[in-house]
Design a protein around this motif. Structure first.
Motif, PDB file in Angstrom:
ATOM      1  N   LEU A 247       4.776  45.243  70.165  1.00 18.33           N
ATOM      2  CA  LEU A 247       4.896  44.373  70.044  1.00 18.33           C
ATOM      3  C   LEU A 247       5.423  43.716  69.838  1.00 18.33           C
ATOM      4  CD1 LEU A 247       2.887  42.895  72.447  1.00 18.33           C
ATOM      5  CD2 LEU A 247       1.862  41.963  70.511  1.00 18.33           C
ATOM      6  N   LEU A 248       6.798  43.447  71.883  1.00 21.99           N
ATOM      7  CA  LEU A 248       7.614  42.797  71.107  1.00 21.99           C
ATOM      8  C   LEU A 248       7.124  41.814  71.014  1.00 21.99           C
ATOM      9  CD1 LEU A 248       9.584  44.689  73.922  1.00 21.99           C
ATOM     10  CD2 LEU A 248      10.069  44.678  71.446  1.00 21.99           C
ATOM     11  N   THR A 249       8.041  40.848  70.297  1.00 17.82           N
ATOM     12  CA  THR A 249       8.245  39.411  69.953  1.00 17.82           C
ATOM     13  C   THR A 249       9.246  37.794  70.645  1.00 17.82           C
ATOM     14  OG1 THR A 249       8.470  39.476  67.753  1.00 17.82           O
ATOM     15  CG2 THR A 249       6.487  40.152  68.569  1.00 17.82           C
ATOM     16  N   PRO A 250       9.234  37.157  70.170  1.00 12.53           N
ATOM     17  CA  PRO A 250      10.134  36.243  70.101  1.00 12.53           C
ATOM     18  C   PRO A 250      11.524  36.538  69.448  1.00 12.53           C
ATOM     19  CG  PRO A 250       8.405  34.522  70.844  1.00 12.53           C
ATOM     20  CD  PRO A 250       8.082  36.091  69.829  1.00 12.53           C
ATOM     21  N   ALA A 251      11.278  37.028  68.626  1.00 12.32           N
ATOM     22  CA  ALA A 251      11.945  37.355  67.097  1.00 12.32           C
ATOM     23  C   ALA A 251      13.228  38.682  67.520  1.00 12.32           C
ATOM     24  CB  ALA A 251      11.528  37.636  66.141  1.00 12.32           C
ATOM     25  N   ASP A 252      12.720  39.463  68.777  1.00 11.63           N
ATOM     26  CA  ASP A 252      13.259  40.724  69.311  1.00 11.63           C
ATOM     27  C   ASP A 252      14.222  40.065  70.571  1.00 11.63           C
ATOM     28  OD1 ASP A 252      11.934  42.389  67.463  1.00 11.63           O
ATOM     29  OD2 ASP A 252       9.998  42.142  68.764  1.00 11.63           O
ATOM     30  N   VAL A 253      14.424  38.945  70.787  1.00 10.30           N
ATOM     31  CA  VAL A 253      15.425  38.906  71.688  1.00 10.30           C
ATOM     32  C   VAL A 253      16.281  38.539  71.651  1.00 10.30           C
ATOM     33  CG1 VAL A 253      16.385  36.724  73.447  1.00 10.30           C
ATOM     34  CG2 VAL A 253      13.340  37.510  73.168  1.00 10.30           C
ATOM     35  N   ASN A 254      17.104  39.663  72.682  1.00 13.79           N
ATOM     36  CA  ASN A 254      18.700  39.677  72.796  1.00 13.79           C
ATOM     37  C   ASN A 254      18.910  40.725  71.362  1.00 13.79           C
ATOM     38  OD1 ASN A 254      19.627  38.112  74.755  1.00 13.79           O
ATOM     39  ND2 ASN A 254      19.095  36.424  73.381  1.00 13.79           N
ATOM     40  N   ARG A 255      18.315  41.913  70.821  1.00 14.76           N
ATOM     41  CA  ARG A 255      18.267  42.399  69.555  1.00 14.76           C
ATOM     42  C   ARG A 255      17.885  43.823  70.201  1.00 14.76           C
ATOM     43  NH1 ARG A 255      17.202  37.397  67.641  1.00 14.76           N
ATOM     44  NH2 ARG A 255      18.486  37.419  65.593  1.00 14.76           N
ATOM     45  N   VAL A 256      18.412  44.899  69.832  1.00 15.57           N
ATOM     46  CA  VAL A 256      18.277  46.160  69.802  1.00 15.57           C
ATOM     47  C   VAL A 256      17.842  46.799  69.182  1.00 15.57           C
ATOM     48  CG1 VAL A 256      19.093  48.354  70.235  1.00 15.57           C
ATOM     49  CG2 VAL A 256      20.292  46.502  70.885  1.00 15.57           C
ATOM     50  N   VAL A 257      15.881  47.155  70.094  1.00 15.72           N
ATOM     51  CA  VAL A 257      14.795  47.364  69.415  1.00 15.72           C
ATOM     52  C   VAL A 257      14.401  49.411  69.556  1.00 15.72           C
ATOM     53  CG1 VAL A 257      11.788  47.453  68.935  1.00 15.72           C
ATOM     54  CG2 VAL A 257      13.493  45.430  69.442  1.00 15.72           C
ATOM     55  N   GLY A 258      13.766  49.530  68.652  1.00 15.24           N
ATOM     56  CA  GLY A 258      14.193  51.077  68.428  1.00 15.24           C
ATOM     57  C   GLY A 258      13.402  51.748  67.015  1.00 15.24           C
ATOM     58  N   VAL A 259      13.327  52.624  67.030  1.00 13.45           N
ATOM     59  CA  VAL A 259      12.180  53.817  66.232  1.00 13.45           C
ATOM     60  C   VAL A 259      12.613  54.782  65.002  1.00 13.45           C
ATOM     61  CG1 VAL A 259      10.874  54.457  67.453  1.00 13.45           C
ATOM     62  CG2 VAL A 259       9.539  54.504  65.831  1.00 13.45           C
ATOM     63  N   ARG A 260      12.254  55.259  64.686  1.00 11.12           N
ATOM     64  CA  ARG A 260      13.207  56.349  63.100  1.00 11.12           C
ATOM     65  C   ARG A 260      12.300  57.075  63.002  1.00 11.12           C
ATOM     66  NH1 ARG A 260      15.271  53.912  58.520  1.00 11.12           N
ATOM     67  NH2 ARG A 260      17.026  53.294  60.066  1.00 11.12           N
ATOM     68  N   ILE A 261      12.247  58.082  63.150  1.00 14.16           N
ATOM     69  CA  ILE A 261      10.641  59.202  63.115  1.00 14.16           C
ATOM     70  C   ILE A 261      11.310  59.381  62.027  1.00 14.16           C
ATOM     71  CG2 ILE A 261       9.509  60.432  63.634  1.00 14.16           C
ATOM     72  CD1 ILE A 261       9.840  59.813  66.658  1.00 14.16           C
ATOM     73  N   THR A 262      10.672  60.578  60.944  1.00  9.77           N
ATOM     74  CA  THR A 262      10.826  61.241  59.994  1.00  9.77           C
ATOM     75  C   THR A 262       9.604  61.488  59.245  1.00  9.77           C
ATOM     76  OG1 THR A 262      12.528  59.066  58.739  1.00  9.77           O
ATOM     77  CG2 THR A 262      11.755  60.935  57.666  1.00  9.77           C
ATOM     78  N   ALA A 263      10.164  63.012  59.042  1.00  6.57           N
ATOM     79  CA  ALA A 263       9.619  64.147  59.501  1.00  6.57           C
ATOM     80  C   ALA A 263      10.110  64.929  58.567  1.00  6.57           C
ATOM     81  CB  ALA A 263       9.169  65.419  60.388  1.00  6.57           C
ATOM     82  N   THR A 264       8.861  65.906  57.362  1.00 14.82           N
ATOM     83  CA  THR A 264       8.964  66.141  56.301  1.00 14.82           C
ATOM     84  C   THR A 264       8.554  67.629  55.045  1.00 14.82           C
ATOM     85  OG1 THR A 264       7.239  64.563  55.146  1.00 14.82           O
ATOM     86  CG2 THR A 264       9.344  64.047  54.803  1.00 14.82           C
ATOM     87  N   THR A 265       9.149  68.018  54.804  1.00 12.53           N
ATOM     88  CA  THR A 265       8.070  69.457  54.970  1.00 12.53           C
ATOM     89  C   THR A 265       7.726  69.975  52.970  1.00 12.53           C
ATOM     90  OG1 THR A 265       8.472  72.291  55.335  1.00 12.53           O
ATOM     91  CG2 THR A 265      10.519  70.769  54.621  1.00 12.53           C
ATOM     92  N   ALA A 266       7.139  70.443  52.856  1.00 16.34           N
ATOM     93  CA  ALA A 266       7.125  71.072  51.754  1.00 16.34           C
ATOM     94  C   ALA A 266       7.456  72.188  50.876  1.00 16.34           C
ATOM     95  CB  ALA A 266       5.645  71.035  51.328  1.00 16.34           C
ATOM     96  N   SER A 267       8.427  73.233  52.205  1.00 19.21           N
ATOM     97  CA  SER A 267       9.538  73.585  51.999  1.00 19.21           C
ATOM     98  C   SER A 267      10.538  73.287  51.111  1.00 19.21           C
ATOM     99  CB  SER A 267      10.202  75.093  53.158  1.00 19.21           C
ATOM    100  OG  SER A 267       8.556  75.038  53.944  1.00 19.21           O
ATOM    101  N   ALA A 268      10.563  74.210  50.113  1.00 17.38           N
ATOM    102  CA  ALA A 268      12.592  74.197  49.402  1.00 17.38           C
ATOM    103  C   ALA A 268      13.560  73.753  50.008  1.00 17.38           C
ATOM    104  CB  ALA A 268      12.621  74.534  48.177  1.00 17.38           C
ATOM    105  N   GLY A 269      14.689  73.459  49.688  1.00 21.37           N
ATOM    106  CA  GLY A 269      16.107  73.188  50.355  1.00 21.37           C
ATOM    107  C   GLY A 269      16.325  72.796  51.201  1.00 21.37           C
TER     108      GLY A 269
END
Length: 569
Positions: free
Chosen positions: A351-373
């Motif tokens: 939810l965008l709040t006043p703290a977000d005004v004039n700033r770029v808001v995005g999201v970082r998605i991280t996927a991990t695996t149990a496979s080595a290397g």
């Protein structure tokens, strides 16, 4: 008995009609009237060429003009007699200022006089440069230089009516852009002068807003690295690129995209950018260095999509990734504000709040695996989108005005409810124009508002939201305030009577004409000054006399009347 009236004329044609300070039974107490006119093209008494002023003397009191004379002093000199009421042309020929004086008297000894400032302006106005423009003229300056536009215009005769340039006198002048300043002066008779200040600017520097960067990081083998368009000022005609591996040029790598190969793994990748534009210096900008990482997990299917309106009060939502090779063991989310993690924002929506005004808001998605290397799969979306814009305040209700639109009354602004809660400012308007200083929720209607329509504009502000304003419907035309007239009379020796009239009004000072009547005859007229006027009557009939007072009102104050009784001795 005689009286003399001295008046300075200031318009092209003005008729002097002095009013006696007292009235009597019918003798000629009116001094002669003097009218001075000038031909078309004479402005405030000044002309670009010699001209003639016309003088006419009349007497409306009945006894007739006895004598009249004129004289000139200054650039043109001379004198003469005016024959009766005949119009007399007086030539103004000298270059410079001339004073025309006229004196007249009638057969009852009443006298009047008039002075008129006239002149012939044959010289164009002058333009004088101050030290900063003098030093700038025909010089070379560094880019970004700013000086003061220190120029003045003068005209000793008809005066300066315009002294203009694209930058006002005394204001900062940027030497970038146009490399000249044209100053134009015009005097009262239309003569003009012009002066041009010009200069050259050295080769201009480039400005890089932000830093050189890539469309996506980290940099990995077999994943194309693409340069994000740099934000240069001004916009270049072209940009040259060169990719580097550990500070050594990579042969042939001069495009905006480079595909890291196995030889790059474990090394650092960077690039340079050289913008090109005529008039700007050749400058090389260097990016930061990125480590080239080993292969990462591969995502099959459409990349996660970010949806929603980038405005305070709205919600952004990101879709989840689907299938990975090798299989993912976990997926996490972190919302970013200008690339910095937002505390607690780890879900699929934000939810965008006043703290977000004039700033770029995005999201970082991280996927991990149990496979080595394999390195984790990291994907960012929305981080290169437009900044978040302020929200829009909601208005519940309409702006209105409570109270009676009458001089001396107080009006109160009725404001709507704003959501979220906002700070409200006020500006009262008279016929749609802002009233200076009227910035409170209440407004005391004054004399200047008479017959006008008043309205109020409210402006609401809240952090993170666009200001919202609304103007009320105008009131009915402001009514005049009421007045109360009071009069006192005093009998004096020699059949003289003094009558003092005072008029009071709520919210305004009474001004305007007052008449004094005895029976059906108007015996005196006068003007209120600060709500008061004193009449001195002579040769009044002896005995008990009743005088009726009538205040005729003004634009802001209604008329009123009274009467006073005096026993004349």
């Amino acid at each position: 008995m005689s009286r003399r009236l001295g008046v300075v004329l200031t318009s092209a044609a003005l008729l002097l009609a002095p009013v006696p300070a007292f009235a009597d039974s019918g003798d000629d107490f009116e001094p002669p009237q003097i009218a001075v006119s000038t031909p078309p093209g004479v402005v405030n008494g000044w002309s670009a060429a010699p001209f003639s002023a016309t003088v006419r003397v009349t007497d409306t009191g009945g006894s007739g003009v006895m004598s009249a004379e004129w004289w000139l002093a200054g650039a043109t000199e001379g004198s003469g007699i005016i024959n009766g009421t005949t119009a007399t042309d007086i030539a103004i020929t000298g270059s410079g200022r001339t004073t025309l004086s006229v004196a007249a008297s009638d057969r009852e000894g009443n006298e009047s006089s008039a002075d008129r400032e006239l002149g012939v302006d044959t010289v164009a106005p002058s333009i004088v440069l101050g030290p900063e423009l003098t030093n700038l003229d025909d010089s070379n300056v560094a880019p970004g230089t700013t000086v003061t536009a220190d120029y003045t215009c003068s005209d000793a005769d008809s005066g300066v009516v315009a002294c203009d340039a694209r930058v006002a006198a005394g204001s900062p002048l940027s030497t970038d852009g146009a490399h000249e300043l044209v100053i134009t002066a015009r005097d009262g008779v239309g003569r003009t002068s012009q002066r041009t200040v010009s200069w050259n600017v050295d080769a201009l520097p480039w400005t890089l807003h932000g830093v050189l960067r890539l469309n996506a990081i980290p940099v990995r083998v077999d994943v194309p690295a693409t340069i994000f368009p740099a934000d240069f000022s001004p916009l270049p005609d072209s940009v040259s690129y060169q990719w580097y591996r550990d500070d050594a040029q990579i042969p042939g790598a001069t495009g905006t995209t480079y595909l890291p190969v196995a030889a790059d793994a474990g090394h650092q990748l960077s690039f340079t950018a050289r913008p090109h534009k005529n008039g700007y210096a050749e400058t090389t900008f260097t990016s930061m260095k990125w480590n080239v990482a080993a292969p990462v997990m591969v995502h099959q299917g459409q990349d996660p999509q970010l949806t929603g309106i980038r405005r305070v009060g709205q919600t952004l939502t990101v879709s989840a990734p689907t299938t990975f090779t090798p299989a993912a063991s976990g997926v996490s989310y972190q919302w970013l504000r200008n690339g910095v993690p937002i505390d607690g924002a780890t879900g699929t929506s934000h939810l965008l709040t006043p703290a977000d005004v004039n700033r770029v808001v995005g999201v970082r998605i991280t996927a991990t695996t149990a496979s080595a290397g394999y390195q984790p799969w990291v994907f960012e979306t929305g981080t290169l989108a437009a900044p978040v814009s302020p929200g829009e305040l909601a208005l519940l209700g309409t702006t209105g005005i409570h109270g009676t639109a009458q001089v001396g009354r107080t009006l109160v602004a009725v404001v709507p409810v704003f959501s979220p809660i906002a700070t409200v400012g006020y500006q009262w308007l008279r016929n749609g124009t802002e009233i200076p200083g009227a910035v409170r929720s209440t407004y005391l209607v004054g004399a200047a508002d008479a017959a006008a329509r008043l309205s109020v504009r409210v402006r609401a502000t809240a952090s993170g939201y666009l200001p919202a304003s609304q103007t009320s419907d105008p009131t009915a035309a402001v009514a005049r305030t009421t007045s109360i007239a009071k009069a006192t009379g005093k009998a004096m020796s020699g059949r003289r009577v003094s009558v003092t009239v005072q008029v009071k009004a709520v919210g305004a000072t009474a001004t305007g004409p007052v008449t004094l009547t005895r029976g059906t005859r108007v015996v005196a007229r006068g003007q209120l000054r600060n709500g008061k006027v004193v009449f001195t009557l002579r040769q009044q009939p002896r005995g008990k006399q009743v005088y009726k007072v009538r205040y005729l009102g003004s634009s802001a104050v209604a008329a009123s009347g009274t009467k006073v009784t005096v026993r004349v001795r």
